[in-house]
Design a protein around this motif. Structure first.
Motif, mmCIF file in Angstrom:
data_model
loop_
_atom_site.group_PDB
_atom_site.id
_atom_site.type_symbol
_atom_site.label_atom_id
_atom_site.label_comp_id
_atom_site.label_asym_id
_atom_site.label_seq_id
_atom_site.Cartn_x
_atom_site.Cartn_y
_atom_site.Cartn_z
ATOM 1 N N SER A 129 0.845 -1.184 0.000
ATOM 2 C CA SER A 129 0.000 0.000 0.000
ATOM 3 C C SER A 129 0.891 1.248 0.000
ATOM 4 C CB SER A 129 -0.887 0.022 1.240
ATOM 5 O OG SER A 129 -0.097 0.237 2.411
ATOM 6 N N ARG A 130 0.296 2.384 -0.328
ATOM 7 C CA ARG A 130 1.033 3.659 -0.324
ATOM 8 C C ARG A 130 1.606 3.931 1.070
ATOM 9 N NH1 ARG A 130 1.893 7.308 -3.638
ATOM 10 N NH2 ARG A 130 2.232 9.504 -3.230
ATOM 11 N N GLU A 131 0.815 3.667 2.110
ATOM 12 C CA GLU A 131 1.259 3.919 3.489
ATOM 13 C C GLU A 131 2.453 3.042 3.850
ATOM 14 O OE1 GLU A 131 -1.962 3.213 2.659
ATOM 15 O OE2 GLU A 131 -2.756 5.256 2.841
ATOM 16 N N ASP A 132 2.383 1.754 3.502
ATOM 17 C CA ASP A 132 3.489 0.850 3.823
ATOM 18 C C ASP A 132 4.740 1.196 3.006
ATOM 19 O OD1 ASP A 132 1.939 -0.440 5.679
ATOM 20 O OD2 ASP A 132 1.645 -2.257 4.491
ATOM 21 N N ALA A 133 4.544 1.543 1.746
ATOM 22 C CA ALA A 133 5.680 1.931 0.907
ATOM 23 C C ALA A 133 6.340 3.194 1.462
ATOM 24 C CB ALA A 133 5.227 2.151 -0.533
ATOM 25 N N TYR A 134 5.521 4.141 1.919
ATOM 26 C CA TYR A 134 6.066 5.366 2.504
ATOM 27 C C TYR A 134 6.836 5.042 3.792
ATOM 28 C CZ TYR A 134 6.412 10.101 4.302
ATOM 29 O OH TYR A 134 6.899 11.277 4.786
ATOM 30 N N LEU A 135 6.324 4.117 4.578
ATOM 31 C CA LEU A 135 6.998 3.695 5.804
ATOM 32 C C LEU A 135 8.382 3.122 5.487
ATOM 33 C CD1 LEU A 135 6.256 3.484 8.881
ATOM 34 C CD2 LEU A 135 5.718 1.104 8.391
ATOM 35 N N ILE A 136 8.452 2.283 4.480
ATOM 36 C CA ILE A 136 9.738 1.711 4.046
ATOM 37 C C ILE A 136 10.675 2.836 3.589
ATOM 38 C CG2 ILE A 136 10.860 0.298 2.258
ATOM 39 C CD1 ILE A 136 9.457 -1.615 3.999
ATOM 40 N N PHE A 137 10.143 3.775 2.819
ATOM 41 C CA PHE A 137 10.951 4.900 2.339
ATOM 42 C C PHE A 137 11.514 5.710 3.503
ATOM 43 C CE2 PHE A 137 10.945 9.472 1.351
ATOM 44 C CZ PHE A 137 12.026 9.500 0.482
ATOM 45 N N VAL A 138 10.658 6.064 4.449
ATOM 46 C CA VAL A 138 11.108 6.845 5.610
ATOM 47 C C VAL A 138 12.175 6.072 6.371
ATOM 48 C CG1 VAL A 138 10.397 7.767 7.867
ATOM 49 C CG2 VAL A 138 9.003 8.213 5.846
ATOM 50 N N HIS A 139 11.971 4.770 6.549
ATOM 51 C CA HIS A 139 12.948 3.945 7.254
ATOM 52 C C HIS A 139 14.286 3.943 6.520
ATOM 53 C CE1 HIS A 139 14.916 0.143 8.438
ATOM 54 N NE2 HIS A 139 14.509 0.511 9.634
ATOM 55 N N ASN A 140 14.241 3.795 5.201
ATOM 56 C CA ASN A 140 15.489 3.779 4.418
ATOM 57 C C ASN A 140 16.234 5.097 4.510
ATOM 58 O OD1 ASN A 140 15.245 1.170 3.522
ATOM 59 N ND2 ASN A 140 14.411 1.732 1.537
ATOM 60 N N VAL A 141 15.513 6.192 4.480
ATOM 61 C CA VAL A 141 16.143 7.506 4.447
ATOM 62 C C VAL A 141 16.569 7.964 5.833
ATOM 63 C CG1 VAL A 141 15.762 9.943 3.909
ATOM 64 C CG2 VAL A 141 14.957 8.185 2.346
ATOM 65 N N GLN A 142 15.707 7.762 6.833
ATOM 66 C CA GLN A 142 15.960 8.367 8.144
ATOM 67 C C GLN A 142 16.031 7.387 9.306
ATOM 68 O OE1 GLN A 142 12.828 11.271 8.338
ATOM 69 N NE2 GLN A 142 13.967 12.707 7.082
ATOM 70 N N GLY A 143 15.669 6.134 9.117
ATOM 71 C CA GLY A 143 15.840 5.130 10.146
ATOM 72 C C GLY A 143 14.675 4.969 11.102
ATOM 73 N N ASN A 144 14.912 4.171 12.133
ATOM 74 C CA ASN A 144 13.876 3.796 13.098
ATOM 75 C C ASN A 144 13.295 4.978 13.862
ATOM 76 O OD1 ASN A 144 14.044 1.079 12.477
ATOM 77 N ND2 ASN A 144 15.615 0.695 14.018
ATOM 78 N N LEU A 145 14.118 5.934 14.237
ATOM 79 C CA LEU A 145 13.597 7.080 14.994
ATOM 80 C C LEU A 145 12.573 7.865 14.184
ATOM 81 C CD1 LEU A 145 16.775 8.389 16.826
ATOM 82 C CD2 LEU A 145 14.840 7.161 17.795
ATOM 83 N N ALA A 146 12.826 8.007 12.894
ATOM 84 C CA ALA A 146 11.881 8.723 12.036
ATOM 85 C C ALA A 146 10.564 7.975 11.925
ATOM 86 C CB ALA A 146 12.486 8.937 10.652
ATOM 87 N N VAL A 147 10.628 6.656 11.870
ATOM 88 C CA VAL A 147 9.394 5.860 11.828
ATOM 89 C C VAL A 147 8.616 6.051 13.120
ATOM 90 C CG1 VAL A 147 8.470 3.502 11.784
ATOM 91 C CG2 VAL A 147 10.265 4.164 10.176
ATOM 92 N N ASN A 148 9.300 6.019 14.241
ATOM 93 C CA ASN A 148 8.624 6.233 15.524
ATOM 94 C C ASN A 148 7.987 7.619 15.583
ATOM 95 O OD1 ASN A 148 9.070 3.718 16.696
ATOM 96 N ND2 ASN A 148 11.106 4.308 17.385
ATOM 97 N N ARG A 149 8.691 8.639 15.089
ATOM 98 C CA ARG A 149 8.109 9.984 15.047
ATOM 99 C C ARG A 149 6.885 10.013 14.144
ATOM 100 N NH1 ARG A 149 13.521 11.871 15.151
ATOM 101 N NH2 ARG A 149 13.569 11.862 12.878
ATOM 102 N N LEU A 150 6.984 9.349 12.987
ATOM 103 C CA LEU A 150 5.880 9.294 12.036
ATOM 104 C C LEU A 150 4.631 8.685 12.677
ATOM 105 C CD1 LEU A 150 5.072 9.674 9.000
ATOM 106 C CD2 LEU A 150 5.823 7.322 8.670
ATOM 107 N N LEU A 151 4.833 7.709 13.527
ATOM 108 C CA LEU A 151 3.720 7.025 14.199
ATOM 109 C C LEU A 151 3.337 7.703 15.505
ATOM 110 C CD1 LEU A 151 4.817 3.337 13.546
ATOM 111 C CD2 LEU A 151 3.119 4.674 12.294
ATOM 112 N N GLY A 152 3.953 8.828 15.806
ATOM 113 C CA GLY A 152 3.599 9.584 17.012
ATOM 114 C C GLY A 152 4.035 8.929 18.307
ATOM 115 N N TRP A 153 5.034 8.055 18.244
ATOM 116 C CA TRP A 153 5.575 7.391 19.426
ATOM 117 C C TRP A 153 4.511 6.580 20.178
ATOM 118 C CZ3 TRP A 153 10.769 7.366 19.838
ATOM 119 C CH2 TRP A 153 11.468 8.351 19.149
ATOM 120 N N ARG A 154 3.423 6.231 19.497
ATOM 121 C CA ARG A 154 2.344 5.457 20.138
ATOM 122 C C ARG A 154 2.469 3.990 19.758
ATOM 123 N NH1 ARG A 154 -0.009 9.849 17.895
ATOM 124 N NH2 ARG A 154 -0.741 8.609 16.143
ATOM 125 N N ARG A 155 2.381 3.156 20.754
ATOM 126 C CA ARG A 155 2.340 1.715 20.498
ATOM 127 C C ARG A 155 0.885 1.317 20.336
ATOM 128 N NH1 ARG A 155 7.147 -1.163 21.440
ATOM 129 N NH2 ARG A 155 8.732 0.199 22.296
#
Length: 70
Positions: A12-38
């Motif tokens: 999906s577009r959302e999952d592809a964007y998640l992979i892109f963010v991870h590749n470019v900026q890493g795990n911290l950026a993914v956590n920020r993208l998700l609002g640090w919410r589990r």
């Protein structure tokens, strides 16, 4: 990049964007993208990125093994 990832993986577009963010900026950026919410979204991201990383590690290992046997 997300459209290219979508085309290659059928994600999906959302999952592809998640992979892109991870590749470019890493795990911290993914956590920020998700609002640090589990929760379900975080669990999905962890599963997706875990599978993505595992596949990458297997590809690197296979590449290394083929060069070692040459």
């Amino acid at each position: 990049m997300a459209p290219s990832i979508m085309e290659k993986t059928r994600l999906s577009r959302e999952d592809a964007y998640l992979i892109f963010v991870h590749n470019v900026q890493g795990n911290l950026a993914v956590n920020r993208l998700l609002g640090w919410r589990r929760g379900p979204e975080f669990a999905h991201a962890q599963e997706l990125l875990g599978a993505y990383s595992k596949g990458g590690l297997q590809a690197v290992s296979s590449r290394h093994d083929s060069h070692s046997s040459s």
